[in-house]
Each structure stands twice: as structure tokens, then as C-alpha cells.
Scaffold this motif. Structure first.
Motif, mmCIF file in Angstrom:
data_model
loop_
_atom_site.group_PDB
_atom_site.id
_atom_site.type_symbol
_atom_site.label_atom_id
_atom_site.label_comp_id
_atom_site.label_asym_id
_atom_site.label_seq_id
_atom_site.Cartn_x
_atom_site.Cartn_y
_atom_site.Cartn_z
ATOM 1 N N LEU A 112 0.841 -1.213 0.000
ATOM 2 C CA LEU A 112 0.000 0.000 0.000
ATOM 3 C C LEU A 112 0.870 1.255 0.000
ATOM 4 N N ALA A 113 2.009 1.197 0.691
ATOM 5 C CA ALA A 113 2.935 2.333 0.690
ATOM 6 C C ALA A 113 3.431 2.619 -0.725
ATOM 7 N N ILE A 114 3.775 1.559 -1.454
ATOM 8 C CA ILE A 114 4.203 1.710 -2.847
ATOM 9 C C ILE A 114 3.051 2.232 -3.694
ATOM 10 N N THR A 115 1.853 1.717 -3.456
ATOM 11 C CA THR A 115 0.672 2.096 -4.239
ATOM 12 C C THR A 115 0.379 3.580 -4.131
ATOM 13 N N PHE A 123 8.196 7.126 -7.366
ATOM 14 C CA PHE A 123 8.762 5.795 -7.161
ATOM 15 C C PHE A 123 9.443 5.766 -5.795
ATOM 16 N N ASN A 124 8.730 5.251 -4.815
ATOM 17 C CA ASN A 124 9.282 5.179 -3.464
ATOM 18 C C ASN A 124 10.034 3.865 -3.302
ATOM 19 N N ILE A 125 11.289 3.851 -3.716
ATOM 20 C CA ILE A 125 12.105 2.651 -3.601
ATOM 21 C C ILE A 125 12.619 2.498 -2.167
ATOM 22 N N GLY A 126 12.340 3.470 -1.318
ATOM 23 C CA GLY A 126 12.847 3.454 0.050
ATOM 24 C C GLY A 126 11.944 2.792 1.054
ATOM 25 N N ALA A 244 -5.770 -0.549 6.949
ATOM 26 C CA ALA A 244 -4.892 0.224 6.070
ATOM 27 C C ALA A 244 -5.403 0.193 4.635
ATOM 28 N N VAL A 245 -5.914 -0.964 4.206
ATOM 29 C CA VAL A 245 -6.490 -1.075 2.859
ATOM 30 C C VAL A 245 -7.675 -0.125 2.713
ATOM 31 N N VAL A 246 -8.549 -0.125 3.717
ATOM 32 C CA VAL A 246 -9.722 0.759 3.686
ATOM 33 C C VAL A 246 -9.284 2.223 3.678
ATOM 34 N N PHE A 247 -8.293 2.551 4.508
ATOM 35 C CA PHE A 247 -7.797 3.931 4.568
ATOM 36 C C PHE A 247 -7.247 4.379 3.232
ATOM 37 N N VAL A 248 -6.425 3.550 2.592
ATOM 38 C CA VAL A 248 -5.826 3.929 1.306
ATOM 39 C C VAL A 248 -6.909 4.055 0.238
ATOM 40 N N TRP A 249 -7.895 3.163 0.268
ATOM 41 C CA TRP A 249 -9.007 3.280 -0.688
ATOM 42 C C TRP A 249 -9.727 4.614 -0.492
ATOM 43 N N TRP A 250 -10.039 4.950 0.755
ATOM 44 C CA TRP A 250 -10.717 6.221 1.027
ATOM 45 C C TRP A 250 -9.839 7.395 0.606
ATOM 46 N N GLY A 327 -0.960 -5.784 -8.131
ATOM 47 C CA GLY A 327 -2.238 -5.216 -7.715
ATOM 48 C C GLY A 327 -2.672 -4.020 -8.527
ATOM 49 N N LYS A 328 -1.923 -3.686 -9.584
ATOM 50 C CA LYS A 328 -2.228 -2.548 -10.457
ATOM 51 C C LYS A 328 -2.348 -1.257 -9.665
ATOM 52 N N ALA A 329 -1.579 -1.147 -8.591
ATOM 53 C CA ALA A 329 -1.549 0.044 -7.753
ATOM 54 C C ALA A 329 -2.943 0.432 -7.273
ATOM 55 N N THR A 330 -3.723 -0.565 -6.885
ATOM 56 C CA THR A 330 -5.041 -0.338 -6.293
ATOM 57 C C THR A 330 -5.069 -1.014 -4.929
ATOM 58 N N PRO A 331 -5.826 -0.494 -3.972
ATOM 59 C CA PRO A 331 -5.843 -1.086 -2.628
ATOM 60 C C PRO A 331 -6.282 -2.547 -2.599
ATOM 61 N N VAL A 332 -7.387 -2.864 -3.273
ATOM 62 C CA VAL A 332 -7.885 -4.243 -3.263
ATOM 63 C C VAL A 332 -6.928 -5.164 -4.009
#
Length: 402
Positions: A112-115, A123-126, A244-250, A327-332
Motif C-alpha cells: 500500500l505504501a508503494i501504491t 517511485f518510493n524505492i525506500g 490500512a487497505v480501507v484507509f488507502v481506498w478512502w 495489484g495494479k496500484a489499487t488497494p484491493v
């Protein structure tokens, strides 16, 4: 054209290709990688090699060993990741699926951090270093404070968020205000984190009377409670991952800042023209991404291992890149990809124990997934270029004909 504009243009193109990957392509890559992994196991299976030596006299034995080795790859993976049908103990039989969920937690949160960064064209490689910083901060809170259960856990989680936020905010600030390349900065900060972790794990306040390289066990009041007992190991961190998934989706789909984040990721020049502060979005996005990575660091330090070590971060931060890609940079999608990688990790130990398959085959399988997706995208890219060239040629011919 400025370097920043060129960099953003490249990021936009990459993001469009990530979002444009067909789910069928991803599923096909996963299926093909598992088949390739099974064939690799067959090729290096000693029994198969011995049977191949007498192929001319006894071909049936050879094909039988091939079938056994091929089947052993999938059955051992299933038994280690989903359900151990050979176990007579009901708890042991269902343990694999719980182990899959346990191992997927840091992958989901780090993914999710990468997403979040991906959606902003960053690009957060860190994430690897940010996860380790979160683990360091969480361990410090778990060892330093004497608080009641519940409150101590919340404080430790907040410390982990702050540690990741700090380590993600620094490259965000440098990117937003100085135009520094976030890829280079975050890679350098990963290296700093490795050395910092090694230094801290020699200090008495962390290791106590123990040996260097491993901290004291964090206070029980700061750990995630086990949901189904010690045998199944699954703890409250799975709930944190789902939240965290719900938070990132919101954040991405329903919040005002999420709209600005996606707009800056799609076209920063247009976003800037619309009155959005691109530098502000970059800084906040990297901070949020880092905080999520720090949260992922609580899974081992407050959950499964409950101490800090040089190996705590593992390869979660780098595996998270693949998780976000699948995940195609999506939360789900990231949630599902994280569970898949958790299943592969959980199945690896059973594969080695029951079928003698090296655990490295899991890393090979993961790498093959990425390579197959990259290959499919390369084919699609060159097909598009050829089609554009053909259309241009046709238009030129028609123009000359007129």
C-alpha cells in the motif's frame, strides 16, 4: 524541457502502463510462473535425473518420477499455504491458511505504501528503509515505556508511523523543494538505514544483556494479541492491514487530497495550472507512503518475532514493489497480491520439508511473474509503436495519392 518535467513524463508513462495491465495478463503470468517453477523443480530433481539415465530401458519410470516431482511441487505448496490434508490434527491442518495471512500482513501494508506513491507518479524505492525505521521506532517504544496494555500498543504503532513518516518525508521534501530524484534519494536512505540498524543493535539500551544483532523482547503490553492462540500465530496485525487497505481506498478514491494526488500523478502541469500545489502533494504523499511502510514494520517487531534484528525487514520493502505492480496500484489488488505472496512464502517451508524443494524456488517464481508481465508489456509496447508507424505511413501514402 526541464529535468523535473522529463522525470514526471517518464513516471506518467510508467503509471499508465501499470494501470493498463490486463487482469488476465496478471493471472496468466502467475499461472505460467507456477508451471515454470514446477518444471525447474522437475529438472533438478535427483530422482528424475537418475530415472533419465535409464530412460532407454525403462521410460515409464522416468515419466513416473517426472509426474511425482511435478505433482509434489503443487501439493506441497497447497499443504503449506492453504490446508494440510495429511495432518491428523485439525488445528495443524488449518494452520497453513493462517500462516499465509500472517506472512501477508507486512507485504500488504508495504505494498500500500508503494501504491500511494505510484498513484502520485512517484517511485518510493525506500520502503525497505522506511519499514526498518518503523520497526526501530516501534521497538524503542515497546522497550522504553511502561504503559498499560492497549495504550502501550497504540503508542508503539504511532511511533512506527512517525519513524516511517520521517524517513519518507525527507526524500519527499528534497523532491518537492529541491527537485532531487526520489529514486536515488530513497535508495541512499535504504543504505543509511542498514548501517543505522547495525549500529543500534550493538547498543546496550536495545540489546540489554543479550548478544549484538538482536534486541530485547518488547514488552508484552506493546505486542499484537494472538487471535487464535500461539499455534496459529495470526495476530491483530491482520486487522490493522485491512484497516490500512480501507484507509488507502478512502484516501485515493474519496478524499479531496486523493483527487489532487491522482491529478498530479496523471499530469502535474495540468494540476499546477488548476491551482494545485504539486510540491505540497509530493511532500505529503511521500510522508504518507513512509508512514504506511513504518506501520508494516510493526508486523514482525510487535507481532510474529516481537524483537528487532538485522533481518527484521527481510525483503518486504522490495517484494512490495512487485505486490503493488500485480495489484495494479489499487488497494484491493494490492491486498490480493499480498496474500498471494504470503501464500508462496508460507508454502516454501513445507515444500522444502516434505518434497525437498529449496525455498529459493519461491523467489524464482516471484521473479518469473515480474519478467512475464514485463515481457507482455514490452510486446504490447512494440505492437503499439508498429501500429502507429503503419498508420503514419498509410496517412502519408494517402496524402501523396491526393
Amino acid at each position: 524541457m526541464s529535468k523535473e518535467t522529463k522525470s514526471q513524463g517518464f513516471a506518467q508513462r510508467i503509471m499508465k502502463r501499470v494501470f493498463g495491465i490486463s487482469p488476465l495478463t496478471i493471472l496468466g503470468a502467475i499461472a505460467a510462473s507456477l508451471l515454470i517453477g514446477a518444471f525447474i523443480v522437475v529438472i533438478f530433481d535427483r530422482d528424475v535425473q537418475l530415472a533419465a539415465a535409464s530412460f532407454n530401458t525403462n521410460p515409464g519410470a522416468f515419466f513416473g518420477e517426472v509426474a511425482n516431482s511435478f505433482q509434489g511441487f503443487f501439493t506441497s505448496l497447497f499443504r503449506g499455504a492453504i490446508y494440510d490434508y495429511q495432518s491428523n490434527n485439525p488445528t495443524r491442518a488449518i494452520k497453513p491458511i493462517f500462516e499465509t495471512m500472517t506472512r501477508s500482513v507486512p507485504l500488504i501494508i508495504a505494498g500500500l505504501a508503494i501504491t500511494v506513491a505510484f498513484r502520485a507518479g512517484l517511485f518510493n524505492i525506500g520502503v525497505q528503509g522506511q519499514l526498518a525505521m518503523g520497526a526501530i521506532f516501534a521497538t524503542f517504544a515497546g522497550l522504553s515505556f511502561n504503559l498499560p496494555y492497549g495504550l502501550h500498543l497504540i503508542v508503539a504503532i504511532i511511533f512506527a508511523l512517525l519513524g516511517g513518516l520521517l524517513w519518507g518525508g525527507i526524500p519527499g521534501f528534497l523532491k518537492a523543494h529541491l527537485g532531487a530524484n526520489e529514486v536515488i534519494v530513497t535508495i541512499m536512505m535504504n543504505a543509511i538505514t542498514v548501517q543505522l540498524l547495525a549500529f543500534l543493535l550493538k547498543q546496550e539500551f536495545l540489546i540489554g544483556d543479550g548478544t549484538p544483532g538482536k534486541s530485547q523482547t518488547v514488552a508484552a503490553t506493546a505486542t499484537y494479541p494472538r487471535l487464535f492462540g500461539d499455534v496459529l500465530r495470526l495476530d491483530l496485525s491482520i486487522v490493522v492491514a485491512l484497516l490500512a487497505v480501507v484507509f488507502v481506498w478512502w484516501l485515493l478514491e474519496r478524499s479531496t487530497f486523493g483527487f489532487e494526488l491522482r491529478a498530479c500523478g496523471a499530469n502535474p502541469d495540468a494540476a499546477r495550472t488548476a491551482g494545485m500545489s504539486v510540491s505540497r502533494v509530493i511532500l505529503i504523499t511521500m510522508a504518507i507512503s513512509g508512514a504506511l511502510a513504518g506501520l508494516a514494520g510493526t508486523a514482525p517487531t510487535l507481532g510474529t518475532e516481537r524483537f528487532l534484528a538485522n533481518s527484521t525487514a527481510g525483503s518486504f520493502g522490495f517484494d512490495a514493489i512487485t505486490v503493488a505492480l500485480l495489484g495494479k496500484a489499487t488497494p484491493v489488488g494490492t491486498l490480493l497480491a499480498g496474500i498471494l505472496f504470503g501464500a508462496l512464502a508460507a508454502g516454501a517451508s513445507t515444500m522444502q520439508a516434505s518434497a525437498g524443494i529449496p525455498v529459493d524456488i519461491v523467489q524464482i517464481t516471484q521473479a518469473i511473474i515480474v519478467l512475464l508481465i514485463a515481457a507482455s508489456e514490452a510486446v504490447r509496447y512494440f505492437r503499439e509503436k508498429r501500429r502507429v508507424a503503419q498508420n503514419a505511413t498509410s496517412a502519408t501514402v494517402k496524402g501523396e495519392g491526393k
